[in-house]
Design an enzyme around this catalytic site. Structure first.
Site, PDB file in Angstrom:
ATOM      1  N   LYS A 126       0.733  -1.235  -0.162  1.00  0.00           N
ATOM      2  CA  LYS A 126      -0.010   0.038   0.009  1.00  0.00           C
ATOM      3  C   LYS A 126       1.036   1.210   0.046  1.00  0.00           C
ATOM      4  O   LYS A 126       1.899   1.118   0.567  1.00  0.00           O
ATOM      5  CB  LYS A 126      -1.030  -0.006   1.461  1.00  0.00           C
ATOM      6  CG  LYS A 126      -2.204   0.954   1.321  1.00  0.00           C
ATOM      7  CD  LYS A 126      -3.130   0.253   0.525  1.00  0.00           C
ATOM      8  CE  LYS A 126      -4.438   1.148   0.264  1.00  0.00           C
ATOM      9  NZ  LYS A 126      -5.539   0.342   0.004  1.00  0.00           N
ATOM     10  N   ASP A 166      -7.091   4.435  -4.410  1.00  0.00           N
ATOM     11  CA  ASP A 166      -7.845   4.262  -2.955  1.00  0.00           C
ATOM     12  C   ASP A 166      -8.301   5.592  -2.657  1.00  0.00           C
ATOM     13  O   ASP A 166      -8.618   6.377  -3.674  1.00  0.00           O
ATOM     14  CB  ASP A 166      -6.532   3.706  -1.950  1.00  0.00           C
ATOM     15  CG  ASP A 166      -7.314   3.322  -0.928  1.00  0.00           C
ATOM     16  OD1 ASP A 166      -7.673   2.323  -0.615  1.00  0.00           O
ATOM     17  OD2 ASP A 166      -7.474   4.231   0.113  1.00  0.00           O
TER      18      ASP A 166
HETATM   19  P1  NDP Z   1     -12.932   7.881  -2.558  1.00  0.00           P
HETATM   20  O1  NDP Z   1     -11.890   8.839  -2.535  1.00  0.00           O
HETATM   21  O2  NDP Z   1     -13.596   7.773  -4.037  1.00  0.00           O
HETATM   22  O3  NDP Z   1     -14.340   8.029  -1.862  1.00  0.00           O
HETATM   23  C1  NDP Z   1     -14.135   8.314  -0.383  1.00  0.00           C
HETATM   24  C2  NDP Z   1     -15.224   8.799   0.276  1.00  0.00           C
HETATM   25  O4  NDP Z   1     -15.233   8.300   1.854  1.00  0.00           O
HETATM   26  C3  NDP Z   1     -15.722   9.903   0.160  1.00  0.00           C
HETATM   27  O5  NDP Z   1     -17.122  10.123   0.232  1.00  0.00           O
HETATM   28  C4  NDP Z   1     -15.162  10.545   1.355  1.00  0.00           C
HETATM   29  O6  NDP Z   1     -15.867  12.040   1.621  1.00  0.00           O
HETATM   30  C5  NDP Z   1     -15.395   9.693   2.288  1.00  0.00           C
HETATM   31  N1  NDP Z   1     -14.195   9.742   3.585  1.00  0.00           N
HETATM   32  C6  NDP Z   1     -13.113   9.824   3.322  1.00  0.00           C
HETATM   33  N2  NDP Z   1     -12.413   9.847   4.552  1.00  0.00           N
HETATM   34  C7  NDP Z   1     -13.319  10.138   5.249  1.00  0.00           C
HETATM   35  C8  NDP Z   1     -13.190  10.626   6.570  1.00  0.00           C
HETATM   36  N3  NDP Z   1     -11.850  10.570   7.154  1.00  0.00           N
HETATM   37  N4  NDP Z   1     -14.317  10.829   7.376  1.00  0.00           N
HETATM   38  C9  NDP Z   1     -15.314  10.664   6.537  1.00  0.00           C
HETATM   39  N5  NDP Z   1     -15.578  10.264   5.295  1.00  0.00           N
HETATM   40  C10 NDP Z   1     -14.600  10.185   4.519  1.00  0.00           C
HETATM   41  O7  NDP Z   1     -12.350   6.529  -1.878  1.00  0.00           O
HETATM   42  P2  NDP Z   1     -12.791   5.160  -2.159  1.00  0.00           P
HETATM   43  O8  NDP Z   1     -14.467   4.987  -2.692  1.00  0.00           O
HETATM   44  O9  NDP Z   1     -12.031   4.413  -3.392  1.00  0.00           O
HETATM   45  O10 NDP Z   1     -12.610   4.361  -0.979  1.00  0.00           O
HETATM   46  C11 NDP Z   1     -13.467   4.188   0.087  1.00  0.00           C
HETATM   47  C12 NDP Z   1     -12.962   3.159   1.254  1.00  0.00           C
HETATM   48  O11 NDP Z   1     -12.970   1.790   0.395  1.00  0.00           O
HETATM   49  C13 NDP Z   1     -11.638   3.375   1.669  1.00  0.00           C
HETATM   50  O12 NDP Z   1     -11.422   2.668   2.993  1.00  0.00           O
HETATM   51  C14 NDP Z   1     -10.638   2.260   0.825  1.00  0.00           C
HETATM   52  O13 NDP Z   1      -9.603   2.108   1.215  1.00  0.00           O
HETATM   53  C15 NDP Z   1     -11.616   1.347   0.530  1.00  0.00           C
HETATM   54  N6  NDP Z   1     -11.228   0.329  -0.819  1.00  0.00           N
HETATM   55  C16 NDP Z   1     -11.262   0.924  -1.926  1.00  0.00           C
HETATM   56  C17 NDP Z   1     -11.062   0.258  -2.905  1.00  0.00           C
HETATM   57  C18 NDP Z   1     -11.101   0.906  -4.318  1.00  0.00           C
HETATM   58  O14 NDP Z   1     -11.016   0.128  -5.167  1.00  0.00           O
HETATM   59  N7  NDP Z   1     -11.182   2.151  -4.436  1.00  0.00           N
HETATM   60  C19 NDP Z   1     -10.885  -1.283  -2.903  1.00  0.00           C
HETATM   61  C20 NDP Z   1     -11.259  -1.627  -1.729  1.00  0.00           C
HETATM   62  C21 NDP Z   1     -11.323  -0.822  -0.404  1.00  0.00           C
HETATM   63  P3  NDP Z   1     -15.163  13.367   1.254  1.00  0.00           P
HETATM   64  O15 NDP Z   1     -15.198  13.431  -0.354  1.00  0.00           O
HETATM   65  O16 NDP Z   1     -15.978  14.317   2.180  1.00  0.00           O
HETATM   66  O17 NDP Z   1     -13.716  13.392   1.641  1.00  0.00           O
HETATM   67  O1  2IT Z   2      -8.043  -1.612  -0.644  1.00  0.00           O
HETATM   68  C1  2IT Z   2      -7.932  -1.943  -1.930  1.00  0.00           C
HETATM   69  O2  2IT Z   2      -7.953  -3.212  -1.886  1.00  0.00           O
HETATM   70  C2  2IT Z   2      -7.691  -1.112  -2.817  1.00  0.00           C
HETATM   71  N1  2IT Z   2      -7.603   0.243  -2.820  1.00  0.00           N
HETATM   72  C3  2IT Z   2      -7.569  -1.540  -4.052  1.00  0.00           C
HETATM   73  C4  2IT Z   2      -6.282  -2.126  -4.390  1.00  0.00           C
HETATM   74  C5  2IT Z   2      -5.830  -2.417  -6.045  1.00  0.00           C
HETATM   75  O3  2IT Z   2      -4.631  -2.969  -6.199  1.00  0.00           O
HETATM   76  O4  2IT Z   2      -6.765  -2.653  -6.723  1.00  0.00           O
END
Ligand code: NDP
Ligand code: 2IT
Length: 444
Positions: A126, A166
């Site tokens: 990561k 992420d």
């Molecule tokens: P994005 O940046 O697309 O969206 C994040 C969302 O979460 C936004 O709505 C953001 O609000 C909110 N958020 C982020 N930080 C905070 C905080 N400290 N407090 C409250 N709200 C918060 O990210 P993703 O959707 O890609 O990721 C979301 C989660 O999923 C994370 O935990 C990530 O690690 C996990 N994840 C992502 C994957 C992926 O493929 N993208 C895969 C697996 C897991 P705001 O806009 O106001 O910051």
């Molecule tokens: O938390 C996760 O699994 C991710 N942000 C996706 C990682 C990836 O390599 O697609």
């Protein structure tokens, strides 16, 4: 003292300012107790747990860039290459002001077991930076990404370490990062996933984490004799994972009543309008306060609150530790059936324990959100064979992977006498393959 307790103590003593890393290690190691106890002598001799909690490599670097006013800015970049026993390091890059080494280590540690659960050959890593893309111009984001990649490119490659998106890292950022990698190395290779479709990206990668979350939730409910159709859900977040979780939930006949960002949350009694959400978040990069302009019947509330709504399913899709004990109590009081984690470690340890004690079906993130990284691995396969698969082919593979993960976590839990404890099951199932590979490869 037991081997597991010794290691937990040592991790806390050695990494005192990394509470999220402690939390992730505690959750995993506590689940592994039955396996560790059955193999204690061998694991101790091999220092297996000591090796598991120590990243193979941690890279920390300066990221200087110039903002639109001509002012030099300095951020810190990280890449933690945690474990390569089963494949090249794989995991996203988080761009958020809260990023520090402990956060990246917790995410990298989780990634080891998640990636193993996918059944695909990817190790755990990561990275990220404390850079905040919010409110920055495209040129500023590009300047940051180019500077970040100028250092990172020395450590990554299609066969060594393959970063992805992420929080804060989406299609725009991956494009700038990829362009700079190619310019610096001259290599047109699958070094990043989540790429645009015109330069090697995979169909369905954008949707994969959210869709995968629903495929796993659907299967978990089915295993317990429950049909997902007709249920209601609360989703937190409004980013990549949340948007496509809501979309797939609706396709499966679930009414999603909420979503949120870091300022507030929306309640829409008619069900969240995904097209509106996409326009606000993906096109305008605006705040959720705008949602009311599209849906006058909805409510916007400042602060936290999605878990106070009466729903059958709770799907936290924002960030770590966003579902606390009091939230779990509110969900249970409202009769929640299942909690499935779209985000990484969104539920605190106390809240997780409480939900499980109350008989709520609980799918941990490393199983429930593994669809994103699994589809990233499918993107790597397509890049290697220089072909692109159709949306339906990728989506069908994703479904198969999520159904498999669901059964593997349930079976592992049952094998060790923890039936329906999917936290224990996911951790054990993920650990088994990694441990086998580590032992086979000797002291490395
Ligand atoms: P994005 O940046 O697309 O969206 C994040 C969302 O979460 C936004 O709505 C953001 O609000 C909110 N958020 C982020 N930080 C905070 C905080 N400290 N407090 C409250 N709200 C918060 O990210 P993703 O959707 O890609 O990721 C979301 C989660 O999923 C994370 O935990 C990530 O690690 C996990 N994840 C992502 C994957 C992926 O493929 N993208 C895969 C697996 C897991 P705001 O806009 O106001 O910051
Ligand atoms: O938390 C996760 O699994 C991710 N942000 C996706 C990682 C990836 O390599 O697609």
């Amino acid at each position: 003292m037991s081997y597991v307790d010794e290691i937990i103590e040592a991790v806390i003593a050695k990494n005192p300012s990394e509470p999220e890393f402690h939390q992730a290690v505690k959750e995993v190691l506590n689940s592994l107790r039955p396996v560790v106890e059955a193999n204690e002598e061998k694991f101790r001799r091999e220092a297996l747990l000591e090796r598991l909690v120590e990243p193979e490599r941690q890279i920390k670097f300066r990221v200087p860039w110039v903002n639109d006013k001509g002012q030099v800015q300095v951020n810190t970049g990280y890449r933690v290459q945690f474990n390569s026993a089963i494949g090249p390091y794989k995991g996203g890059l988080r761009l958020h002001p809260s990023v520090n080494l402990g956060i990246i280590k917790f995410l990298g540690f989780e990634q080891i077991f998640k990636n193993s659960l996918t059944g695909l050959p990817i190790g755990g890593g990561k990275g990220g930076s404390d850079f905040d893309p919010k409110g920055k111009s495209d040129r500023e984001v590009m300047a940051f990404c180019q500077s970040f990649m100028t250092e990172l490119c020395k450590y990554i490659g299609e066969n060594t370490d393959v970063p992805a998106g992420d929080i804060g890292t989406g299609a725009r950022e991956i494009g700038y990062l990829y362009g700079q990698y190619k310019r610096l190395t001259g290599l047109y290779e699958g070094v990043l996933t989540g790429k645009g479709l015109s330069y090697g990206g995979s169909l369905a990668r954008t949707e994969a984490t959210g869709y995968g979350l629903l495929y796993l939730t659907q299967e978990m409910l089915k295993m317990n004799g429950i049909d997902i159709a007709g249920k209601t859900a609360a989703v937190s977040g409004s980013g990549n994972v949340a948007i496509y979780a809501i979309q797939k939930a609706q396709q499966l006949g679930v009414k999603v009543l909420t979503c949120s960002d870091s300022n507030g949350w929306v309640y829409d009694p008619e069900g969240i309008d995904v097209a509106a959400l996409k326009e606000i978040k993906e096109v305008k990069r605006a705040r959720l306060t705008e949602y009311k302009n599209y849906r006058p019947g909805s409510e916007y509330h400042e602060g936290r609150g999605v878990w106070t709504v009466k729903v059958d399913l709770a799907l936290p899709c924002a960030t770590q530790n966003e579902l606390h004990l009091e939230d779990a109590k509110a969900l249970v009081a409202n009769g929640v059936t299942a909690v499935a984690e779209g985000a990484n470690m969104p539920t605190t340890l106390e809240a997780t324990e409480y939900l499980q004690e109350q008989g709520v079906l609980f799918a941990p993130g490393k199983a429930a959100n593994a669809g994103g990284v699994a589809t990233s691995a499918l993107e790597m396969s397509q890049n290697s064979e220089r072909l692109s698969w159709t949306f339906d082919e990728v989506d069908a593979k994703l479904q198969g992977i999520m159904v498999n993960i669901c059964h593997n976590m349930a079976d592992a839990a049952e094998r060790y006498g923890f039936a329906k404890n999917y936290v224990v099951g996911a951790n054990i199932a993920g650990f088994e393959k990694v441990v086998d590979a580590m032992l086979a490869q000797g002291v490395v």
